[in-house]
Design a protein around this motif. Structure first.
Motif, PDB file in Angstrom:
ATOM      1  N   THR A 130     -25.542 -11.607 -57.104  1.00 33.48           N
ATOM      2  CA  THR A 130     -24.861 -10.445 -57.671  1.00 33.48           C
ATOM      3  C   THR A 130     -23.394 -10.782 -57.912  1.00 33.48           C
ATOM      4  N   THR A 131     -22.812 -10.078 -58.851  1.00 33.49           N
ATOM      5  CA  THR A 131     -21.366 -10.116 -59.080  1.00 33.49           C
ATOM      6  C   THR A 131     -20.919  -8.684 -59.283  1.00 33.49           C
ATOM      7  N   THR A 132     -19.897  -8.268 -58.549  1.00 33.97           N
ATOM      8  CA  THR A 132     -19.424  -6.885 -58.611  1.00 33.97           C
ATOM      9  C   THR A 132     -18.083  -6.824 -59.321  1.00 33.97           C
ATOM     10  N   HIS A 133     -17.982  -5.904 -60.277  1.00 36.41           N
ATOM     11  CA  HIS A 133     -16.736  -5.652 -61.013  1.00 36.41           C
ATOM     12  C   HIS A 133     -16.346  -4.197 -60.770  1.00 36.41           C
ATOM     13  N   PHE A 134     -15.083  -3.944 -60.460  1.00 36.72           N
ATOM     14  CA  PHE A 134     -14.606  -2.582 -60.275  1.00 36.72           C
ATOM     15  C   PHE A 134     -13.833  -2.133 -61.517  1.00 36.72           C
ATOM     16  N   ILE A 135     -14.098  -0.914 -61.955  1.00 41.12           N
ATOM     17  CA  ILE A 135     -13.381  -0.340 -63.091  1.00 41.12           C
ATOM     18  C   ILE A 135     -11.992   0.051 -62.598  1.00 41.12           C
ATOM     19  N   LEU A 136     -10.960  -0.501 -63.213  1.00 44.61           N
ATOM     20  CA  LEU A 136      -9.589  -0.219 -62.794  1.00 44.61           C
ATOM     21  C   LEU A 136      -8.978   0.950 -63.553  1.00 44.61           C
ATOM     22  N   LYS A 137      -9.315   1.076 -64.835  1.00 44.16           N
ATOM     23  CA  LYS A 137      -8.766   2.166 -65.635  1.00 44.16           C
ATOM     24  C   LYS A 137      -9.728   2.454 -66.773  1.00 44.16           C
ATOM     25  N   ARG A 138      -9.935   3.716 -67.065  1.00 45.10           N
ATOM     26  CA  ARG A 138     -10.799   4.119 -68.170  1.00 45.10           C
ATOM     27  C   ARG A 138      -9.924   4.441 -69.381  1.00 45.10           C
ATOM     28  N   TYR A 139     -10.282   3.866 -70.518  1.00 48.41           N
ATOM     29  CA  TYR A 139      -9.596   4.168 -71.760  1.00 48.41           C
ATOM     30  C   TYR A 139     -10.442   5.066 -72.656  1.00 48.41           C
ATOM     31  N   LYS A 140     -11.754   4.896 -72.556  1.00 48.46           N
ATOM     32  CA  LYS A 140     -12.686   5.693 -73.336  1.00 48.46           C
ATOM     33  C   LYS A 140     -14.031   5.634 -72.637  1.00 48.46           C
ATOM     34  N   GLU A 141     -14.711   6.771 -72.562  1.00 44.79           N
ATOM     35  CA  GLU A 141     -16.023   6.810 -71.929  1.00 44.79           C
ATOM     36  C   GLU A 141     -16.936   7.708 -72.733  1.00 44.79           C
ATOM     37  N   GLN A 142     -18.096   7.203 -73.080  1.00 46.37           N
ATOM     38  CA  GLN A 142     -19.098   7.936 -73.856  1.00 46.37           C
ATOM     39  C   GLN A 142     -18.474   8.575 -75.098  1.00 46.37           C
ATOM     40  N   GLY A 143     -17.576   7.821 -75.754  1.00 51.17           N
ATOM     41  CA  GLY A 143     -16.945   8.292 -76.984  1.00 51.17           C
ATOM     42  C   GLY A 143     -15.749   9.197 -76.775  1.00 51.17           C
ATOM     43  N   VAL A 144     -15.418   9.521 -75.524  1.00 51.90           N
ATOM     44  CA  VAL A 144     -14.302  10.423 -75.236  1.00 51.90           C
ATOM     45  C   VAL A 144     -13.092   9.607 -74.785  1.00 51.90           C
ATOM     46  N   PRO A 145     -11.969   9.686 -75.537  1.00 51.28           N
ATOM     47  CA  PRO A 145     -10.783   8.918 -75.131  1.00 51.28           C
ATOM     48  C   PRO A 145     -10.131   9.504 -73.887  1.00 51.28           C
ATOM     49  N   PHE A 146      -9.654   8.635 -73.026  1.00 54.21           N
ATOM     50  CA  PHE A 146      -8.948   9.042 -71.816  1.00 54.21           C
ATOM     51  C   PHE A 146      -7.445   8.788 -71.961  1.00 54.21           C
ATOM     52  N   ILE A 147      -7.028   8.295 -73.097  1.00 51.05           N
ATOM     53  CA  ILE A 147      -5.637   7.950 -73.329  1.00 51.05           C
ATOM     54  C   ILE A 147      -4.914   9.193 -73.841  1.00 51.05           C
ATOM     55  N   THR A 148      -3.793   9.518 -73.216  1.00 50.49           N
ATOM     56  CA  THR A 148      -2.978  10.632 -73.679  1.00 50.49           C
ATOM     57  C   THR A 148      -1.649  10.072 -74.152  1.00 50.49           C
ATOM     58  N   ALA A 149      -1.197  10.566 -75.282  1.00 45.69           N
ATOM     59  CA  ALA A 149       0.079  10.097 -75.824  1.00 45.69           C
ATOM     60  C   ALA A 149       1.215  10.539 -74.895  1.00 45.69           C
ATOM     61  N   GLU A 150       2.089   9.601 -74.592  1.00 46.61           N
ATOM     62  CA  GLU A 150       3.225   9.940 -73.733  1.00 46.61           C
ATOM     63  C   GLU A 150       4.248  10.703 -74.545  1.00 46.61           C
ATOM     64  N   LYS A 151       4.767  11.766 -73.947  1.00 45.83           N
ATOM     65  CA  LYS A 151       5.726  12.620 -74.624  1.00 45.83           C
ATOM     66  C   LYS A 151       7.122  12.011 -74.488  1.00 45.83           C
ATOM     67  N   ASP A 152       7.842  11.920 -75.604  1.00 42.95           N
ATOM     68  CA  ASP A 152       9.201  11.385 -75.613  1.00 42.95           C
ATOM     69  C   ASP A 152      10.182  12.537 -75.644  1.00 42.95           C
ATOM     70  N   ASP A 153      10.876  12.776 -74.544  1.00 43.59           N
ATOM     71  CA  ASP A 153      11.807  13.893 -74.420  1.00 43.59           C
ATOM     72  C   ASP A 153      13.239  13.528 -74.815  1.00 43.59           C
ATOM     73  N   ARG A 154      13.451  12.326 -75.324  1.00 45.14           N
ATOM     74  CA  ARG A 154      14.815  11.879 -75.599  1.00 45.14           C
ATOM     75  C   ARG A 154      15.467  12.570 -76.781  1.00 45.14           C
ATOM     76  N   GLY A 155      14.712  13.044 -77.716  1.00 45.13           N
ATOM     77  CA  GLY A 155      15.297  13.708 -78.882  1.00 45.13           C
ATOM     78  C   GLY A 155      15.781  12.697 -79.906  1.00 45.13           C
ATOM     79  N   THR A 156      16.332  13.205 -81.026  1.00 44.67           N
ATOM     80  CA  THR A 156      16.808  12.359 -82.105  1.00 44.67           C
ATOM     81  C   THR A 156      18.311  12.417 -82.164  1.00 44.67           C
ATOM     82  N   ILE A 157      18.950  11.267 -82.323  1.00 39.26           N
ATOM     83  CA  ILE A 157      20.416  11.200 -82.473  1.00 39.26           C
ATOM     84  C   ILE A 157      20.700  10.570 -83.829  1.00 39.26           C
ATOM     85  N   SER A 158      21.584  11.198 -84.565  1.00 37.81           N
ATOM     86  CA  SER A 158      21.930  10.690 -85.883  1.00 37.81           C
ATOM     87  C   SER A 158      23.411  10.389 -85.922  1.00 37.81           C
ATOM     88  N   LEU A 159      23.821   9.274 -86.506  1.00 36.17           N
ATOM     89  CA  LEU A 159      25.250   8.912 -86.598  1.00 36.17           C
ATOM     90  C   LEU A 159      25.767   9.046 -88.005  1.00 36.17           C
TER      91      LEU A 159
END
Length: 159
Positions: A130-159
């Motif tokens: 036997t060889t055992t592998h552990f799932i460390l992080k899920r990105y997608k399972e059964q067609g459902v994405p587990f990735i969420t876009a990170e929100k950028d709170d920095r705003g826009t600066i214009s010069l």
């Protein structure tokens, strides 16, 4: 694949009324067809896909590859059926490549998986390795994405 099966597979929470509208049939026809699918074993069950990290589950998922010695006249079926009966096994697949079977063990601790492999799986008569592998992080399972876009709170600066 049948359109009703496709709809149920992609969203099993649709009501019979919603399915009837989507399919252009009556609710009764939908109910009868679903019952037929369930009775004949085409539909095996319904399940929610849970993000275990967000639910703060302290468990792991393991993929265990198994090399077996198949029995003459029975191939891999006998040993696969014996392994499938073990309570810890969520799924088991025959596969090509360096190993013969792949087992999915879910919602167990590292220790529980280790003890399952060492005390219940490896000692089975036809299991070679036997060889055992552990799932460390899920990105997608059964067609459902587990990735969420990170929100950028920095705003826009214009010069």
């Amino acid at each position: 694949m049948d359109r009703l099966l496709y709809l149920l597979e992609n969203n099993p929470r649709l009501s019979n009324a919603e399915l009837a509208v989507l399919l252009g049939v009556t609710e009764e026809e939908v109910a009868e067809q679903i019952k037929l699918y369930e009775d004949t074993g085409i539909i095996k069950g319904y399940r929610a896909i849970i993000d275990k990290d967000k639910a703060l589950a302290q468990t792991v998922t393991a993929l265990i590859e198994i090399k077996v010695q198949p029995k003459f006249g029975h191939g891999f079926d006998n040993i696969a059926e014996r392994i499938a009966r073990l309570d810890e096994v969520e799924s088991i697949y025959l596969m090509s490549g360096g190993y013969d079977l792949c087992v999915l063990v879910n919602d167990k601790s590292f220790q529980e998986v280790a003890m399952f492999v060492a005390k219940r799986l490896s000692p089975l008569e036809d299991v070679v390795s036997t060889t055992t592998h552990f799932i460390l992080k899920r990105y997608k399972e059964q067609g459902v994405p587990f990735i969420t876009a990170e929100k950028d709170d920095r705003g826009t600066i214009s010069l």
